[in-house]
Design a protein around this motif. Structure first.
Motif: not given
Length: 493
Positions: A388-389, A395-400, A437-443
């Motif tokens: 999420t923005p 949360n990136a510190l929890r996932i792989n 920095y903010q990380v952009g996403r394309i779903y």
């Protein structure tokens, strides 16, 4: 012997449960054993020191709170499987001895695994500050210091259905060490026979979505408690700085992918864009014919830049750095693995457009899982909806992992660089970028991720899995410490 342990375990079949209860009772150090869930067997057959708890799941906050309420001994033993447990000689005495000597809040150990008719050793890894992923393998037996458990449970802020045990160990770790005993103290049964390459996508399976949301909330609360949580405030990105030969470069590191490199290259050279782009292939001294294929492509299309590095000590990260620092690298560097291919001819244009519309220095897309013949396989679309923005970088510190394909604004990529390893290099870079920095996403899916027997993570033995997990935990530890220091510095200004 003094009975210093209260035990908690899930219910199972009558035969399986009784085997475990006998093991615990024969250890001579357990005072009471509590069984969670429904028991269909004859309750009169249970040992006298065994009781039932009318809570179905041991993963819940309710279960953890019940443990705290029922424990009246020095230690709490949690066994997480409904299958039979076999304790090694003096195993529980050894765990208590280590806990007494170290003052640890929880101890765990290596173990043996009975799987598909054979017993094999299963060493686990040491816990670090960055061991935040909810699937960290402690084995199925954990011995908690009761005082630490009770204090941790008192600080649980909300009710969790799935994240109770996860949040318990996070809270205990804030005040105490979680200590690994590098000794094989018990044997557990394992029924999950999938290979490592199949298990690694469990956390993005849509069926686990509700559980993952809970895990994120638990991890977020922990990060706030240790001052490692980052507010949703980001640096601005000036995407116009610098002069570049082309607008975008696709970078492919490769070694010995004669079976797949042609598909990957064609999917890039077939892209349609409104701007000039090129393809930089860093050929890490292939010996199987890959180099010849690339030389032929380069001879017929000047957009393909075929690099064979002078160095022979490069991992995937080092190859990426070689491509990013090449004089022909464009303003944006876009990832494609040598196994994979873009889903259509508009991917490069779409990614560059998103850089400008989202005003970010890193873009992460989505992909579709396919077999070697490009037929879709489970779990299908991998879109990392957990990002999420506002909270994605926490949360990136929890996932792989952060997802793929990844693309970077080249000046920032050159400033941070990738570690020269062949596993977790992209994750390390993404975490470091997301700190600022903010990380952009394309779903939408941007490429087809080909899963086959030659993937580097298709079927790893336990030593290699442990090596990978230890490294990623170390990357998280480095990043967590950097974020804590950054927060302290900001608070001091």
């Amino acid at each position: 012997m003094e009975q210093r342990i209260t035990c908690f375990l899930p219910s199972g079949s009558e035969n399986d449960l009784l085997q475990t209860l006998v093991q615990l009772e024969d250890a001579g150090v357990t005072r009471k054993t509590w069984i969670f869930g429904k028991y269909e067997g004859n309750r009169d057959s249970l040992p006298g020191n065994a009781g039932m708890v009318d809570i179905l799941s041991m993963l819940s906050t309710a279960a953890v709170k019940k443990m705290a309420a029922l424990a009246e001994t020095d230690y709490v033993l949690i066994y997480t499987k409904p299958l039979p447990l076999r304790l090694g000689e003096y195993a529980l005495l050894r765990m208590m001895q280590v806990a007494d000597d170290t003052g640890a809040g929880m101890v765990y150990s290596d173990y043996f695994e009975f799987k598909e008719g054979a017993v094999r050793p299963c060493p686990v890894i040491d816990y670090q500050k960055g061991s935040l992923r909810d699937d960290f393998n402690f084995g199925s037996v954990m011995l908690y210091r009761t005082s630490a458990l009770k204090k941790a449970v008192a600080r649980v802020p909300e009710e969790y259905q799935f994240a109770g045990l996860y949040y318990l160990r996070l809270k205990v770790s804030e005040k105490h060490s979680l200590f690994r005993i590098p000794e094989y103290l018990y044997t557990e049964m394992e029924t999950d026979t999938r290979k490592s390459g199949q298990k690694m996508f469990d956390y993005v399976d849509p069926r686990n979505r509700q559980m993952q949301l809970e895990m994120e909330r638990a991890c977020t609360e922990h990060l706030k408690a240790v001052n490692g949580w980052l507010k949703p405030v980001f640096r601005d990105a000036d995407l116009t700085q610098g002069a570049f030969p082309v607008e975008a470069s696709v970078i492919i590191p490769v070694r010995n992918r004669v079976k797949t490199i042609t598909d990957a290259v064609k999917s890039v050279l077939g892209q349609k864009t409104k701007f000039p782009f090129n393809l930089i292939v860093v050929d890490n001294h292939s010996t199987d014919g890959t180099s010849g294929i690339l030389a032929e492509f380069a001879a017929s299309d000047e957009r393909l830049i075929h690099i064979i590095p002078e160095r022979e000590d490069l991992g995937i990260g080092g190859c990426w750095n070689t491509g990013a620092f090449h004089k022909q690298c464009g303003r944006f560097a876009i990832q494609l693995d040598s196994d994979d291919l873009y889903i259509d001819e508009n991917v490069v244009q779409r990614i560059v457009d998103e850089f400008y519309s989202q005003e970010c220095v890193m873009i992460v897309g989505s992909y579709r899982m396919v077999d070697f013949s490009l037929e879709e396989i489970p779990p299908g679309l991998i879109d990392h909806r957990e990002w999420t923005p506002d909270n994605g970088r926490n949360n990136a510190l929890r996932i792989n992992g952060l997802g793929a394909p990844r693309a970077f604004f080249t000046p920032v990529l050159r400033e941070i660089r990738l570690p020269n390893v062949s596993y977790g290099e992209d994750y390390a870079l993404g975490l470091a970028i997301s700190r600022h920095y903010q990380v952009g996403r394309i779903y939408d899916p941007l490429y087809l991720c080909r899963r086959w027997e030659e993937n580097t993570d298709a079927s790893l033995d336990i030593q290699k899995q442990n090596s990978h997990n230890t490294y990623k935990d170390r990357i998280r530890t480095i990043e967590l410490l950097a974020r804590i220091a950054s927060n302290k510095e900001s608070a001091g200004n």
